[in-house]
Design an enzyme around this catalytic site. Structure first.
Site, PDB file in Angstrom:
ATOM      1  N   ASP A 174     -86.199 -24.005 -39.730  1.00 38.74           N
ATOM      2  CA  ASP A 174     -85.475 -23.147 -39.187  1.00 38.74           C
ATOM      3  C   ASP A 174     -84.620 -22.128 -39.700  1.00 38.74           C
ATOM      4  OD1 ASP A 174     -83.940 -24.369 -40.445  1.00 38.74           O
ATOM      5  OD2 ASP A 174     -83.026 -25.474 -39.619  1.00 38.74           O
ATOM      6  N   CYS A 177     -85.350 -23.395 -44.818  1.00 38.14           N
ATOM      7  CA  CYS A 177     -86.641 -24.313 -45.187  1.00 38.14           C
ATOM      8  C   CYS A 177     -85.912 -24.872 -46.772  1.00 38.14           C
ATOM      9  CB  CYS A 177     -87.713 -24.499 -44.734  1.00 38.14           C
ATOM     10  SG  CYS A 177     -88.704 -22.523 -45.081  1.00 38.14           S
ATOM     11  N   HIS A 387     -93.685 -20.987 -45.025  1.00 41.41           N
ATOM     12  CA  HIS A 387     -92.429 -22.427 -45.328  1.00 41.41           C
ATOM     13  C   HIS A 387     -92.651 -23.188 -46.130  1.00 41.41           C
ATOM     14  CE1 HIS A 387     -90.793 -25.873 -42.736  1.00 41.41           C
ATOM     15  NE2 HIS A 387     -92.236 -26.592 -43.152  1.00 41.41           N
TER      16      HIS A 387
END
Length: 400
Positions: A174, A177, A387
């Site tokens: 979101d 991370c 990510h």
């Protein structure tokens, strides 16, 4: 973990003299830094050479390499982010580059995989901040089933990670991370409260910075957009106190199972979790200000600091706050050069397995690339520099 040796005198001398003398030598890279594309399909980049430095790799020896081929990551979010124009006359914001077409670089398998991940985002398991641990190779087989070059490289990368770690825990994506993965690892391995968290000046930091820099009034908190810093400085103070309290409490737990349970409980408390991230963001701003002032006063600063302020969107701490830090968690995550800043703010070495760089000397990257010997190490995994997940089971707090 293999312990890398320090830089030799000869190695230090071979760093370009002009670069070490003044950041203007890397100023020419600002355009590339502001517009570089993070490759969603993990393809090799063709970005301009920015700077050279010695980056510690898995061999334990410093190698001369391109320090950062693509410093600006989380590009999807960053390019869609409308940069904030501050009211203060002390700094100015710069428009973000236009979004480029990406699908032409991705094959059908990767596009379909992204759709699956989006569907999984609605599942209850995925909404957990830190999902339960899973065997690394089982996770790899689930995520990368195809026979494309990208899938094969990812599997090779996971196989290499599996030599050191037994399991993986997926981190909620979101735009926090990088914070979530780093802080979770640091807390789950912590055995003592860091010295900088023990400082009495820590809680006075928001007030002290606000007295010096009027533009910090434009600081923005999650879910409190539009509030001025003068109205919420006490909240930042509370967040810093909360960070110190949680870090102390968890570090005092001796039993590893109980320590892990305490971390899991903390990262299930959304209000406390996001408060900690706001504290980290503010610590990053403070670190950036210190580095900027040190450079202006002729003190030696790490190379990443020059690269950080060489960007058109962050030529000074004010722009860094408006165009980057204020957007983290809202419309974008940490860019790669900001991973260095996070490491310096926490005084932790962040070791990252960059899976799409498997079989290159950038497969294992350290932030910072010249870490202090007494800084603890946390380990993360990324498939795309956007990510981050975390390897567990064999992870221990170690020193480089």
């Amino acid at each position: 973990m293999t312990e890398p040796t320090g830089l030799s005198a000869a190695a230090e001398q071979s760093v370009p003299t002009q670069l070490m003398k003044h950041k203007k030598e890397v100023g020419v890279a600002s355009e590339e830094l502001g517009s570089a594309n993070a490759a969603t399909d993990q393809k090799e980049q063709t970005t301009s050479e920015i700077s050279k430095d010695y980056v510690y790799r898995s061999s334990g020896r410093p190698e001369k390499t391109e320090i950062i081929k693509s410093l600006v990551t989380d590009q999807d979010e960053a390019r869609n982010c409308e940069l904030y124009l501050p009211a203060s006359s002390h700094c100015s914001a710069v428009e973000s580059p236009e979004e480029s077409e990406e699908d032409m670089y991705r094959d059908a398998e990767e596009i379909e995989r992204e759709k699956i991940l989006l569907r999984e985002a609605n599942s209850s398991e995925y909404k957990l901040s830190v999902s339960p641990e899973m065997d690394i190779m089982e996770y790899c087989r689930k995520e990368w089933r195809g026979n494309t070059p990208v899938a094969k490289r990812m599997r090779k990368g996971y196989e290499a990670v599996a030599q050191k770690f037994a399991s993986i825990r997926r981190i909620r994506g979101d735009n926090y991370c990088a914070f979530r993965a780093t802080l979770f690892q640091a807390l789950s391995q912590a055995t003592q409260l860091p010295g900088w968290l023990q400082s009495e000046d820590l809680t006075m930091l928001p007030e002290n910075l606000l007295n010096k820099y009027d533009w910090i009034k434009q600081w923005q908190l999650k879910q409190k957009l539009g509030k001025k810093m003068g109205e919420i400085s006490d909240e930042i103070k509370e967040y810093l106190i909360l960070l110190r309290k949680k870090w102390r409490n968890i570090s005092e737990i001796k039993d590893p199972i109980e320590k892990q349970e305490a971390c899991d409980k903390l990262f299930k408390n959304e209000e406390e979790e996001y408060s900690l991230y706001e504290a980290l963001k503010f610590l990053m701003l403070n670190t950036a200000i210190e580095l900027y002032n040190d450079d202006k006063n002729g003190r030696r600063v790490p190379v990443f600091s020059w690269l950080l302020f060489a960007r058109d969107t962050s030529s000074n701490p004010c722009q860094l706050m408006h165009n980057h830090l204020n957007h983290i968690g809202h419309t974008g995550g940490l860019e790669q050069v900001e991973m260095f800043l996070l490491a310096y703010a926490l005084q932790y070495t962040i070791q990252v397995y960059r899976l799409y760089k498997y079989s290159t000397d950038e497969f294992i990257t350290l932030y910072p690339n010249d870490p202090e010997e007494d800084w603890p190490v946390v380990t993360l995994i990324t498939e795309d520099d956007r990510h981050y997940n975390i390897p567990v089971r064999m992870c221990q707090e170690t020193m480089l």
